[in-house]
Scaffold this motif. Structure first.
Motif, PDB file in Angstrom:
ATOM      1  N   ALA A  55       0.823  -1.210   0.000  1.00 38.42           N
ATOM      2  CA  ALA A  55       0.000   0.000   0.000  1.00 38.42           C
ATOM      3  C   ALA A  55       0.857   1.260   0.000  1.00 38.42           C
ATOM      4  CB  ALA A  55      -0.930  -0.010   1.215  1.00 38.42           C
ATOM      5  N   TYR A  56       1.930   1.233   0.775  1.00 38.39           N
ATOM      6  CA  TYR A  56       2.844   2.386   0.798  1.00 38.39           C
ATOM      7  C   TYR A  56       3.533   2.559  -0.562  1.00 38.39           C
ATOM      8  CZ  TYR A  56       2.399   3.070   5.855  1.00 38.39           C
ATOM      9  OH  TYR A  56       1.920   3.347   7.103  1.00 38.39           O
ATOM     10  N   LEU A  57       3.860   1.457  -1.222  1.00 41.31           N
ATOM     11  CA  LEU A  57       4.486   1.554  -2.539  1.00 41.31           C
ATOM     12  C   LEU A  57       3.504   2.147  -3.558  1.00 41.31           C
ATOM     13  CD1 LEU A  57       6.536  -1.777  -2.733  1.00 41.31           C
ATOM     14  CD2 LEU A  57       7.398   0.557  -2.454  1.00 41.31           C
ATOM     15  N   ASP A  58       2.235   1.778  -3.456  1.00 37.27           N
ATOM     16  CA  ASP A  58       1.231   2.383  -4.324  1.00 37.27           C
ATOM     17  C   ASP A  58       1.156   3.890  -4.088  1.00 37.27           C
ATOM     18  OD1 ASP A  58       0.631  -0.064  -5.434  1.00 37.27           O
ATOM     19  OD2 ASP A  58      -1.122  -0.422  -4.132  1.00 37.27           O
ATOM     20  N   LEU A  59       1.216   4.280  -2.823  1.00 35.95           N
ATOM     21  CA  LEU A  59       1.193   5.709  -2.488  1.00 35.95           C
ATOM     22  C   LEU A  59       2.406   6.435  -3.059  1.00 35.95           C
ATOM     23  CD1 LEU A  59      -0.112   5.613   1.182  1.00 35.95           C
ATOM     24  CD2 LEU A  59      -1.038   7.062  -0.630  1.00 35.95           C
ATOM     25  N   ALA A  60       3.567   5.755  -3.024  1.00 36.84           N
ATOM     26  CA  ALA A  60       4.776   6.369  -3.568  1.00 36.84           C
ATOM     27  C   ALA A  60       4.613   6.669  -5.052  1.00 36.84           C
ATOM     28  CB  ALA A  60       5.974   5.451  -3.343  1.00 36.84           C
ATOM     29  N   GLN A  61       3.890   5.794  -5.765  1.00 35.13           N
ATOM     30  CA  GLN A  61       3.644   6.023  -7.189  1.00 35.13           C
ATOM     31  C   GLN A  61       2.593   7.113  -7.402  1.00 35.13           C
ATOM     32  OE1 GLN A  61       5.301   4.555  -9.753  1.00 35.13           O
ATOM     33  NE2 GLN A  61       6.596   3.557  -8.206  1.00 35.13           N
ATOM     34  N   GLN A  62       1.605   7.133  -6.522  1.00 32.46           N
ATOM     35  CA  GLN A  62       0.491   8.069  -6.700  1.00 32.46           C
ATOM     36  C   GLN A  62       0.815   9.484  -6.222  1.00 32.46           C
ATOM     37  OE1 GLN A  62      -2.676   6.192  -4.529  1.00 32.46           O
ATOM     38  NE2 GLN A  62      -2.518   4.260  -5.688  1.00 32.46           N
ATOM     39  N   ALA A  63       1.770   9.603  -5.283  1.00 30.97           N
ATOM     40  CA  ALA A  63       2.104  10.920  -4.714  1.00 30.97           C
ATOM     41  C   ALA A  63       3.611  11.154  -4.829  1.00 30.97           C
ATOM     42  CB  ALA A  63       1.644  10.991  -3.265  1.00 30.97           C
ATOM     43  N   PRO A  64       4.090  11.531  -5.997  1.00 28.33           N
ATOM     44  CA  PRO A  64       5.538  11.698  -6.210  1.00 28.33           C
ATOM     45  C   PRO A  64       6.197  12.671  -5.232  1.00 28.33           C
ATOM     46  CG  PRO A  64       4.329  11.779  -8.290  1.00 28.33           C
ATOM     47  CD  PRO A  64       3.308  11.816  -7.205  1.00 28.33           C
ATOM     48  N   ALA A  65       5.450  13.661  -4.755  1.00 30.45           N
ATOM     49  CA  ALA A  65       6.042  14.642  -3.837  1.00 30.45           C
ATOM     50  C   ALA A  65       6.459  14.011  -2.517  1.00 30.45           C
ATOM     51  CB  ALA A  65       5.055  15.777  -3.578  1.00 30.45           C
ATOM     52  N   ASN A  66       5.780  12.942  -2.141  1.00 31.02           N
ATOM     53  CA  ASN A  66       6.089  12.257  -0.876  1.00 31.02           C
ATOM     54  C   ASN A  66       6.651  10.849  -1.114  1.00 31.02           C
ATOM     55  OD1 ASN A  66       5.073  14.423   0.716  1.00 31.02           O
ATOM     56  ND2 ASN A  66       2.986  13.706   0.324  1.00 31.02           N
ATOM     57  N   ARG A  67       7.181  10.667  -2.319  1.00 34.18           N
ATOM     58  CA  ARG A  67       7.645   9.346  -2.725  1.00 34.18           C
ATOM     59  C   ARG A  67       8.674   8.763  -1.769  1.00 34.18           C
ATOM     60  NH1 ARG A  67      11.925   7.861  -6.105  1.00 34.18           N
ATOM     61  NH2 ARG A  67      11.661   5.895  -7.231  1.00 34.18           N
ATOM     62  N   ASP A  68       9.677   9.551  -1.349  1.00 33.96           N
ATOM     63  CA  ASP A  68      10.744   9.028  -0.470  1.00 33.96           C
ATOM     64  C   ASP A  68      10.192   8.617   0.895  1.00 33.96           C
ATOM     65  OD1 ASP A  68      13.279   9.600  -2.139  1.00 33.96           O
ATOM     66  OD2 ASP A  68      12.210  11.514  -2.179  1.00 33.96           O
ATOM     67  N   HIS A  69       9.240   9.387   1.387  1.00 28.37           N
ATOM     68  CA  HIS A  69       8.628   9.070   2.671  1.00 28.37           C
ATOM     69  C   HIS A  69       7.914   7.713   2.618  1.00 28.37           C
ATOM     70  CE1 HIS A  69       6.125   9.496   6.282  1.00 28.37           C
ATOM     71  NE2 HIS A  69       5.088   9.203   5.506  1.00 28.37           N
ATOM     72  N   TYR A  70       7.098   7.512   1.584  1.00 26.62           N
ATOM     73  CA  TYR A  70       6.330   6.274   1.487  1.00 26.62           C
ATOM     74  C   TYR A  70       7.217   5.070   1.201  1.00 26.62           C
ATOM     75  CZ  TYR A  70       2.064   9.070   1.645  1.00 26.62           C
ATOM     76  OH  TYR A  70       1.063   9.917   2.038  1.00 26.62           O
ATOM     77  N   GLN A  71       8.281   5.276   0.441  1.00 26.54           N
ATOM     78  CA  GLN A  71       9.198   4.163   0.175  1.00 26.54           C
ATOM     79  C   GLN A  71       9.918   3.739   1.458  1.00 26.54           C
ATOM     80  OE1 GLN A  71      10.415   4.326  -4.534  1.00 26.54           O
ATOM     81  NE2 GLN A  71      11.910   4.984  -3.029  1.00 26.54           N
ATOM     82  N   LEU A  72      10.236   4.721   2.293  1.00 32.15           N
ATOM     83  CA  LEU A  72      10.873   4.400   3.572  1.00 32.15           C
ATOM     84  C   LEU A  72       9.921   3.582   4.452  1.00 32.15           C
ATOM     85  CD1 LEU A  72      13.311   4.798   5.515  1.00 32.15           C
ATOM     86  CD2 LEU A  72      12.125   6.815   6.381  1.00 32.15           C
ATOM     87  N   LEU A  73       8.651   3.989   4.480  1.00 29.57           N
ATOM     88  CA  LEU A  73       7.681   3.238   5.275  1.00 29.57           C
ATOM     89  C   LEU A  73       7.494   1.830   4.721  1.00 29.57           C
ATOM     90  CD1 LEU A  73       4.891   5.871   6.061  1.00 29.57           C
ATOM     91  CD2 LEU A  73       6.654   4.988   7.584  1.00 29.57           C
ATOM     92  N   ALA A  74       7.508   1.695   3.413  1.00 27.37           N
ATOM     93  CA  ALA A  74       7.390   0.369   2.815  1.00 27.37           C
ATOM     94  C   ALA A  74       8.597  -0.493   3.178  1.00 27.37           C
ATOM     95  CB  ALA A  74       7.266   0.496   1.295  1.00 27.37           C
ATOM     96  N   ALA A  75       9.799   0.100   3.139  1.00 29.26           N
ATOM     97  CA  ALA A  75      11.009  -0.643   3.491  1.00 29.26           C
ATOM     98  C   ALA A  75      10.951  -1.093   4.954  1.00 29.26           C
ATOM     99  CB  ALA A  75      12.244   0.226   3.256  1.00 29.26           C
ATOM    100  N   GLU A  76      10.462  -0.216   5.832  1.00 29.19           N
ATOM    101  CA  GLU A  76      10.345  -0.576   7.248  1.00 29.19           C
ATOM    102  C   GLU A  76       9.338  -1.697   7.454  1.00 29.19           C
ATOM    103  OE1 GLU A  76      10.489  -0.511  11.535  1.00 29.19           O
ATOM    104  OE2 GLU A  76      11.873  -0.310   9.837  1.00 29.19           O
TER     105      GLU A  76
END
Length: 608
Positions: A55-76
């Motif tokens: 779900a966080y990875l989907d958000l990273a694609q949908q919200a490029p401005a917050n992409r790094d934040h969501y990718q970090l949450l997905a990694a965690e």
């Protein structure tokens, strides 16, 4: 050797939710992004970490401005799911400089863990020892654990152990028990002489000193055991309008007593039980609140103790006292969880540390040996001759005496073990004590019968030195005729045997009424009394170093590992009778069950 701490799903989710708070305000996000973010957080809270990561990875694609934040949450989330390999590529594609708040710290922790998985210990150590980095409280334990693992992988076992010691008082349950085992395992890799040298250079309050002593003890090396500080007795009256409120008093509602009522240890269990309920009854005299007590037969076996503990938990016990034997204690401490706190009445077979949520209380001969060494050193004696029996208690007391006496700067000039016969001339002659100076003394640990044979032979051999002994030299009853041979011998013992502790029931009165309180069994009886007396003050002793309970078996205090330690009273044979050296222990003592209220005591309950 590395063992990672367990983490519950709740803790993992708490970390994820905390990070989610770093996302830009809702005003800077579309309603769809806010809704999707909340859904991902909900999945994480439910422990569905794999779905949360996607779900966080989907958000990273949908919200490029917050992409790094969501990718970090997905990694965690992947890391918490145990899929560290899937977290790595996400971090590689995440720009650390674009992260905010606590996110850069988490990024570094994830990178450190990945580096460890790839056997890049120097990189992991660099990431976990960065200067001038503010680490939030929620991440400090994780940082310390990764740092310890990195140090261990780099061969710095001492640094790894010291880092885990920093974690000790912040952990509970299985995490705490696992971390403590890891500390000792790490110290086992440090050279013994290096450990001794480090200990010699430490101040008494250094938190690593007890751990070094534990590590050396586990290697079979006798170590000095500094006497605990006795700064403040429990039960001190608090200032205020209520004159009955006493500091530290906290009585649980239900207590379970686990003792063997059958098997080979039933006799000892019976004596301890009588002492326990004698103190329980005395609490009524003081109108103290008393817990409901239920007794369970532990059968003297590991299986019986485990069954009794589990039944006590089911019955609603809030504190379990016991079991008694070492195998029983090992079995209880070996349980994956202790849902109800335990005050064990012995130490486990492996001499390991108490389990989390557990305390240990026992009558250890090592305690008496070490305190005899301190007593002699305090009298200016610098040379000691050691004579002990072949009994296990004597061997243990002798080893503890030697370690403590030498640590105090004393010299063990001679040592001997008495055989099964009655002629000890050869053992005495081998000591070479006839030419000892005025700064010398003799330490003995043996039963009265053997001591009565030894002392006249020492005098016959012209060894006219002061003699100090463990409690085993005293049979617990006045026997002036036989004990004249022990004239002048000083020994450490339980204060209650000599009515040397104010606030306790009179020993002679109790002994006249209860045979279990007489003779050598009186020490077990006093031990049982203290098992009850500790109940309302157990938490306070653990939380307040230097506080102590004036008990029947000694002044009782708790060390950092949850062990109850005893400080004994000294007695001396004079005209064949044993008398305390300093009268009574006048240390602002209070009745053991001094009440904070005038509530009546609830009725006692017992069961099987």
């Amino acid at each position: 050797m590395t063992v990672r701490l367990y983490r519950t799903a709740a803790l993992a989710v708490a970390m994820t939710v905390a990070l989610a708070a770093c996302v830009p305000p809702a005003a800077q996000r579309s309603p769809a992004e806010v809704s999707a973010s909340l859904e991902a957080e909900s999945l994480a809270r439910q422990g569905q970490l794999d779905k949360a990561a996607r779900a966080y990875l989907d958000l990273a694609q949908q919200a490029p401005a917050n992409r790094d934040h969501y990718q970090l949450l997905a990694a965690e989330a992947y890391r918490q799911e145990g899929k560290l390999a899937q977290a790595g590529p996400l971090l590689t594609d995440t720009h650390r400089s674009r992260l905010t708040g606590t996110e850069p710290v988490l990024y570094d922790l994830l990178q450190a863990e990945i580096a460890l998985s790839q056997h890049d210990a120097p990189r992991a150590l660099q990431l976990t020892t960065q200067p001038n980095v503010a680490v939030p409280i929620s991440m400090q334990l994780r940082l310390l654990e990764l740092r310890s693992r990195a140090m261990e992988a780099n061969g710095d076992f001492w640094g790894a152990a010291r880092t885990r010691v920093e974690m000790d008082n912040q952990l509970t349950g299985l995490d705490n028990a696992q971390n403590r085992k890891q500390i000792l395992a790490l110290l086992a890799h440090v050279n013994t002489e290096q450990l001794k040298q480090r200990a010699a250079g430490m101040r008494p309050g250094d938190r690593m000193l007890p751990w070094i002593n534990e590590a050396l003890t586990h290697q079979g090396i006798a170590v000095a055991t500094p006497q605990p500080a006795l700064d403040q007795p429990v039960g001190t009256l608090l200032p205020g309008d209520n004159a009955n409120v006493r500091e530290g008093y906290k009585m649980p509602g239900r207590v379970a007593l686990l003792l063997p009522a059958s098997g080979s240890f039933a006799g000892a269990g019976s004596v301890i039980r009588e002492g326990f309920f004698a103190a329980y009854a005395d609490a009524a005299r003081n109108r103290a609140p008393r817990a409901e007590v239920r007794v369970y037969d532990s059968e003297g076996t590991a299986a019986g103790a485990t069954k009794a503990y589990q039944q006590a938990v089911t019955d609603g016990a809030q504190l379990v006292i016991g079991p008694l034997t070492r195998p029983e204690v090992s079995a209880i401490f070996g349980l994956s969880q202790l849902p109800v706190p335990v005050l064990a009445l012995n130490h486990p077979d492996d001499k390991g540390l108490p389990a989390s949520g557990a305390s240990e209380f026992g009558l250890l001969p090592e305690t008496e040996g070490a305190q005899a060494a301190d007593h002699m050193a305090e009298q200016g004696l610098r040379t000691a001759y050691v004579m002990i029996s072949g009994d296990d208690f004597a061997q243990r007391a002798g080893n503890a005496f030697k370690a403590e006496f030498q640590a105090r700067g004393g010299n063990i000039a001679g040592s001997g073990t008495l055989g099964a016969g009655v002629n000890y001339a050869s053992t005495i002659n081998s000591l070479g004590a006839t030419k000892a100076g005025s700064d010398a003394g003799v330490f003995i640990s043996m039963k009265p019968q053997q001591a009565r044979l030894l002392l006249p032979q020492l005098r016959l051999a012209r060894v006219n030195l002061p003699v100090f002994a463990t409690s085993h030299v005293y049979g617990g009853v006045d026997d002036a005729g036989n004990n004249r041979d022990l004239e002048g011998v000083e020994f450490a013992d339980a204060p209650w045997l000599f009515n040397a502790q104010p606030g306790l029931p009179n020993h002679d009165d109790v002994a006249n009424a209860l045979p279990a309180a007489r003779g050598v069994s009186a020490r077990l009886f006093a031990f049982g009394m203290d098992a009850w007396n500790l109940v309302p003050y157990l938490d306070w002793l653990h939380e307040h170093p230097g506080s102590y309970l004036p008990g029947a078996s000694g002044q009782l205090t708790a060390d950092q590992f949850g062990r109850i330690r005893r400080v004994l009273v000294w007695a001396k044979f004079q005209d064949g009778l044993a008398h305390p050296l300093n009268g009574s222990l006048q240390m602002d003592s209070v009745p053991m069950s001094a009440p904070p209220t005038d509530n009546p005591a609830p009725a006692q309950s017992s069961g099987n």
